[in-house]
Motif scaffolding. Structure first.
Motif, PDB file in Angstrom:
ATOM      1  N   GLU A 116      -3.658   0.073 -24.066  1.00 42.86           N
ATOM      2  CA  GLU A 116      -3.643   1.522 -23.894  1.00 42.86           C
ATOM      3  C   GLU A 116      -3.410   1.985 -22.465  1.00 42.86           C
ATOM      4  O   GLU A 116      -3.189   3.171 -22.223  1.00 42.86           O
ATOM      5  CB  GLU A 116      -4.970   2.112 -24.399  1.00 42.86           C
ATOM      6  N   GLY A 117      -3.488   1.071 -21.499  1.00 42.41           N
ATOM      7  CA  GLY A 117      -3.328   1.444 -20.099  1.00 42.41           C
ATOM      8  C   GLY A 117      -4.666   1.681 -19.417  1.00 42.41           C
ATOM      9  O   GLY A 117      -5.664   2.002 -20.061  1.00 42.41           O
ATOM     10  N   TYR A 118      -4.648   1.545 -18.091  1.00 43.90           N
ATOM     11  CA  TYR A 118      -5.887   1.667 -17.325  1.00 43.90           C
ATOM     12  C   TYR A 118      -6.526   3.044 -17.456  1.00 43.90           C
ATOM     13  O   TYR A 118      -7.749   3.181 -17.495  1.00 43.90           O
ATOM     14  CB  TYR A 118      -5.608   1.361 -15.850  1.00 43.90           C
ATOM     15  N   ARG A 157       0.329  -7.456 -15.898  1.00 44.81           N
ATOM     16  CA  ARG A 157      -0.119  -7.790 -17.259  1.00 44.81           C
ATOM     17  C   ARG A 157      -0.952  -6.664 -17.852  1.00 44.81           C
ATOM     18  O   ARG A 157      -1.055  -6.553 -19.083  1.00 44.81           O
ATOM     19  CB  ARG A 157      -0.958  -9.075 -17.236  1.00 44.81           C
ATOM     20  N   TYR A 158      -1.546  -5.845 -16.979  1.00 41.81           N
ATOM     21  CA  TYR A 158      -2.456  -4.793 -17.437  1.00 41.81           C
ATOM     22  C   TYR A 158      -2.024  -3.466 -16.801  1.00 41.81           C
ATOM     23  O   TYR A 158      -2.383  -3.179 -15.660  1.00 41.81           O
ATOM     24  CB  TYR A 158      -3.903  -5.141 -17.055  1.00 41.81           C
ATOM     25  N   PRO A 159      -1.258  -2.658 -17.525  1.00 43.73           N
ATOM     26  CA  PRO A 159      -0.645  -1.452 -16.969  1.00 43.73           C
ATOM     27  C   PRO A 159      -1.621  -0.525 -16.246  1.00 43.73           C
ATOM     28  O   PRO A 159      -2.598  -0.055 -16.821  1.00 43.73           O
ATOM     29  CB  PRO A 159      -0.069  -0.754 -18.215  1.00 43.73           C
ATOM     30  N   ILE A 170       5.493   0.917 -10.875  1.00 43.25           N
ATOM     31  CA  ILE A 170       6.158   0.414 -12.078  1.00 43.25           C
ATOM     32  C   ILE A 170       5.483   0.970 -13.319  1.00 43.25           C
ATOM     33  O   ILE A 170       6.142   1.397 -14.280  1.00 43.25           O
ATOM     34  CB  ILE A 170       6.142  -1.127 -12.102  1.00 43.25           C
ATOM     35  N   CYS A 171       4.150   0.985 -13.314  1.00 41.57           N
ATOM     36  CA  CYS A 171       3.398   1.518 -14.453  1.00 41.57           C
ATOM     37  C   CYS A 171       3.722   2.986 -14.685  1.00 41.57           C
ATOM     38  O   CYS A 171       3.959   3.405 -15.824  1.00 41.57           O
ATOM     39  CB  CYS A 171       1.903   1.331 -14.211  1.00 41.57           C
ATOM     40  N   ILE A 172       3.758   3.782 -13.618  1.00 40.99           N
ATOM     41  CA  ILE A 172       4.048   5.209 -13.746  1.00 40.99           C
ATOM     42  C   ILE A 172       5.459   5.428 -14.268  1.00 40.99           C
ATOM     43  O   ILE A 172       5.701   6.290 -15.126  1.00 40.99           O
ATOM     44  CB  ILE A 172       3.849   5.918 -12.388  1.00 40.99           C
ATOM     45  N   ARG A 228       6.520   7.329 -17.806  1.00 43.35           N
ATOM     46  CA  ARG A 228       7.440   8.466 -17.868  1.00 43.35           C
ATOM     47  C   ARG A 228       8.557   8.207 -18.858  1.00 43.35           C
ATOM     48  O   ARG A 228       8.974   9.106 -19.588  1.00 43.35           O
ATOM     49  CB  ARG A 228       8.014   8.740 -16.478  1.00 43.35           C
ATOM     50  N   LYS A 229       9.044   6.987 -18.884  1.00 41.07           N
ATOM     51  CA  LYS A 229      10.130   6.651 -19.803  1.00 41.07           C
ATOM     52  C   LYS A 229       9.678   6.804 -21.258  1.00 41.07           C
ATOM     53  O   LYS A 229      10.439   7.254 -22.110  1.00 41.07           O
ATOM     54  CB  LYS A 229      10.594   5.214 -19.554  1.00 41.07           C
TER      55      LYS A 229
END
Length: 240
Positions: A47-49, A117-119, A174-176, A180-181
């Motif tokens: 789910e993301g940080y 490995r962990y967004p 990279i996560c951000i 957005r994509k």
């Protein structure tokens, strides 16, 4: 034992009596720090940080938030445990003055791969005054590499902070971008061809260098820019 006392106890080298006592406590409790960390990382991976909160974690563990505070002081304490777990997976080489730069790059690259490995988890590393033994182990290892390369102690100390800050920022960006994509349907924002086209279309009289070097400004694939910046920082240290 209060949560703060438990936190302090985690920073101590465990002796036979401490380990035996911890084992007895684990038999009496249904939640352990290891379970908390494992479950937190699973939430982040899926789910993301930003989705991780004490309440979300408690739900994932099928318990109440109050149960978590028997093991962690607060979210900041949990963040340190998470970064500590990632640091535990890093391999630190024996310092070699001949290849210390390559060794330092390897440590930073390992940290980058752990973060990715962990967004978004690299956000947890910001503004942290670490006391976790695994985090300090990595800092100690990097300091040993820099000193072996002849870098002055003060420069080496600040370089560790700068290198790890860059790695964390790179991974967070990279996560951000990935978020957005997915959420904003904005693939075009990070499409290299689209960006190059937009830069090339600017009025040359106002942006002569941008137009002329649009290809260079948008070049790079994979981790090319990461490798470039890391080399720039490390080589700069070697030349001090």
């Amino acid at each position: 034992m209060t949560p703060r006392e438990r936190r302090a106890a985690r920073r101590q080298m465990p002796g036979p009596e401490v380990e035996a006592g911890a084992m007895r406590r684990r038999r009496k409790t249904t939640i352990t720090p290891a379970q908390i960390i494992d479950t937190s990382l699973n939430v982040i991976a899926t789910e993301g940080y930003e989705a991780l909160s004490m309440r979300r974690l408690a739900n994932a563990l099928d318990t109440g938030p109050a149960s978590l505070y028997a093991h962690v002081v607060n979210k900041a304490d949990l963040d340190e445990l998470l970064i500590g777990r990632l640091c535990a997976g890093l391999s630190l080489p024996e310092p070699d003055p001949k290849v210390w730069r390559d060794q330092l790059r390897s440590v930073c690259t390992q940290m980058r791969d752990q973060y990715l490995r962990y967004p978004g988890i690299s956000r947890a590393a910001y503004a942290m005054a670490p006391t976790d033994r695994e985090i300090v182990r990595v800092s100690e290892g990097m300091l040993a590499l820099l000193l072996a390369g002849g870098v002055a102690p003060q420069a080496a100390a600040w370089a560790i902070d700068a290198l790890l800050l860059y790695v964390a920022a790179y991974c967070l960006e990279i996560c951000i971008m990935e978020q957005r994509k997915v959420h904003d349907e904005a693939d075009w924002v990070v499409d290299t061809d689209e960006l190059r086209s937009r830069l090339s279309a600017l009025p040359a009289e106002s942006f002569p260098h941008t137009v002329r070097y649009a290809t260079e400004l948008t070049a790079g694939q994979g981790h090319d820019r990461f490798d470039f910046t890391l080399d720039l920082m490390i080589d700069g240290l070697a030349n001090r």
